[in-house]
Design an enzyme around this catalytic site. Structure first.
Site, PDB file in Angstrom:
ATOM      1  N   GLY A  16      -3.781  -2.109 -14.769  1.00  0.00           N
ATOM      2  CA  GLY A  16      -4.266  -1.354 -15.968  1.00  0.00           C
ATOM      3  C   GLY A  16      -4.733  -2.389 -17.247  1.00  0.00           C
ATOM      4  N   CYS A  45       0.780  -1.112  -0.055  1.00  0.00           N
ATOM      5  CA  CYS A  45       0.017   0.029   0.096  1.00  0.00           C
ATOM      6  C   CYS A  45       0.881   1.256  -0.090  1.00  0.00           C
ATOM      7  CB  CYS A  45      -0.938   0.060   1.390  1.00  0.00           C
ATOM      8  SG  CYS A  45      -2.082   1.512   1.197  1.00  0.00           S
TER       9      CYS A  45
HETATM   10  C1  DHB Z   1      -5.412   0.851   0.198  1.00  0.00           C
HETATM   11  C2  DHB Z   1      -4.667   0.936  -1.165  1.00  0.00           C
HETATM   12  C3  DHB Z   1      -3.720   0.192  -1.711  1.00  0.00           C
HETATM   13  O1  DHB Z   1      -3.078   0.384  -2.665  1.00  0.00           O
HETATM   14  C4  DHB Z   1      -3.614  -0.939  -0.863  1.00  0.00           C
HETATM   15  O2  DHB Z   1      -2.647  -1.848  -1.494  1.00  0.00           O
HETATM   16  C5  DHB Z   1      -4.465  -1.496   0.134  1.00  0.00           C
HETATM   17  C6  DHB Z   1      -5.238  -0.409   0.729  1.00  0.00           C
HETATM   18  C7  DHB Z   1      -6.294   1.774   0.712  1.00  0.00           C
HETATM   19  O3  DHB Z   1      -6.145   3.130   0.447  1.00  0.00           O
HETATM   20  O4  DHB Z   1      -7.262   1.152   1.486  1.00  0.00           O
END
Ligand code: DHB
Length: 302
Positions: free
Chosen positions: A242, A128
């Protein structure tokens, strides 16, 4: 007859399209709808130890060539999510439980609980782009990736896939660390760290300011990552980023992916995207003399 059946570690998928984490995968009802749309497997929303609301709005904005989001890992927590998973027990496609944690003990506790709740595999979210203490903070450190992967591997019997970030100087060395830790596959890529500024308001659009960019614009980044990982890692790669069409999926397979995940594509092309991608893949393969997707995997490496 063209066969799209594929294997990922001990899992058998009727086709290589998988729902990516974070899209229509927080409750059993929408996950069933995704499977009805033809997905070969599902990855759940990333689940943590406790319920969490996520960031304030705005959390998502559509841009010219993709979507930008910073949700802040909203999720019901592993206990409540376990109840949600009960009503998925009868579906006949693999459910891959995505988990995020701050350290080894959280990752192993979540992994065991996901397994107990009946998921068929795990996706360790180490990518994330904006959650402090989680995600890419862990996934950019090869030693932590290796030790957390090894600890989870030791704690469960189901296959584990490690999801990596493109926001790294060297994604290949992190993929190797996951492989050394015993991962059964690599998922590449998560979203690309990005920002949108509203020039009238003169401020970033997302409440969190920085977010993750997804959709068509990031496909060449994902293809490059999968291609480079394929050259140095022996475990299967799940390509994501994508993918909107069968040709996009084939491009990922040729780069070295064994299966693909679709996230933003569900927003752009609705639930029929899974079936449509499969039909397009079959048509292309038929026209080019391929009968099995395993013949296509990695062919761009010559
Ligand atoms: C979120 C975004 C992400 O790219 C991820 O891997 C996990 C959670 C989020 O913003 O909740």
């Amino acid at each position: 007859m063209v066969s799209l059946t594929t294997n990922l570690a001990s899992l058998t998928l009727s086709n290589p399209t998988i729902l990516a984490s974070g899209i229509m995968d927080e409750d059993a009802g929408s996950m069933k709808r995704i499977l009805h749309g033809g997905a070969g497997a599902i990855v759940t929303k990333s689940i943590g130890m406790k319920p969490q609301e996520g960031y304030p709005n705005p959390t998502l904005v559509e841009l010219e060539h993709g979507m930008l989001n910073a949700m802040g890992l909203p999720n019901p927590g592993i206990e409540a999510f376990g109840e949600e998973l009960q009503s998925l027990k009868k579906v006949n496609a693999p459910i891959i439980g995505s988990i995020f944690g701050a350290d080894i003990s959280e990752f192993t506790a979540l992994a065991k609980k996901m397994q107990d709740h009946g998921t068929h595999a795990l996706e360790l979210n180490m990518s994330c782009p904006h959650a402090k203490g989680y995600g890419v903070e862990i996934g950019s450190d090869a030693a932590r990736v290796k030790t957390i992967t090894a600890a989870v591997k030791n704690a469960v019997t189901i296959p584990i896939f490690v999801k990596l970030s493109p926001n790294l100087t060297d994604i290949v060395s992190i993929a190797k660390a996951a492989e050394q830790g015993g991962a059964d596959g690599i998922v590449a890529i998560n979203t690309v760290k990005a920002m949108k500024i509203d020039i009238e308001l003169q401020m970033p659009v997302l409440a969190n300011k920085r977010g993750g960019y997804s959709g068509s614009a990031i496909k060449p980044i994902g293809i490059r990552c999968v291609y480079d990982i394929f050259e140095q890692v022996d475990i299967p790669i799940i390509g994501v980023g994508g993918i909107l069409t069968g040709k996009d999926a084939l491009e990922y397979l040729m780069a070295g992916a064994t299966a693909v995940q679709i996230g933003s594509g569900v927003y752009y092309h609705e639930l029929t995207i899974f079936n449509n991608i499969c039909q397009e893949m079959k048509q292309w393969m038929n026209a080019h003399g391929y009968s099995n997707i395993h013949e296509v995997i990695g062919v761009a490496h010559q």
